[in-house]
Design an enzyme around this catalytic site. Structure first.
Site: not given
Length: 106
Positions: A78, A81
């Site tokens: 995450h 990202d």
């Protein structure tokens, strides 16, 4: 890297990615109103946040290269990202600010 350091690094990636994307969005908004001084300042702010995130990534890569493996978690993915999206958004924001400048000059 212990678990606490790993978590701090991941949160730094997420925070800096979010800060960079937010500043880039503010740059577009400023350019939209013709405030190019603020737009450029916000792009520089985004670049600073991305630089800090890049330093964290470099530390992780250096550790990995030296045999200190980092646990890959959903939170790590995450965080990475966030950074990749922020980089893309920053690049596009720079182009949009430049376009608004061209339109204002005509």
């Amino acid at each position: 890297m212990d678990e606490n350091e790993n978590l701090q690094t991941i949160m730094g990636l997420i925070m800096n990615g979010g800060n960079a994307k937010g500043a880039a969005f503010e740059a577009i908004q400023a350019a939209k109103t013709g405030d190019f001084v603020t737009a450029e300042a916000k792009l520089k702010e985004a670049d600073k946040a991305l630089s800090e995130a890049h330093n964290s990534q470099t530390d992780l890569l250096s550790d990995e290269a030296n045999g200190k493996h980092t646990e890959i978690s959903l939170l790590m993915v995450h965080g990475q990202d966030h950074i990749m999206n922020a980089i893309t958004f920053r690049d596009l924001a720079g182009e949009i600010v430049a376009l608004y400048k061209q339109l204002a000059a005509k």
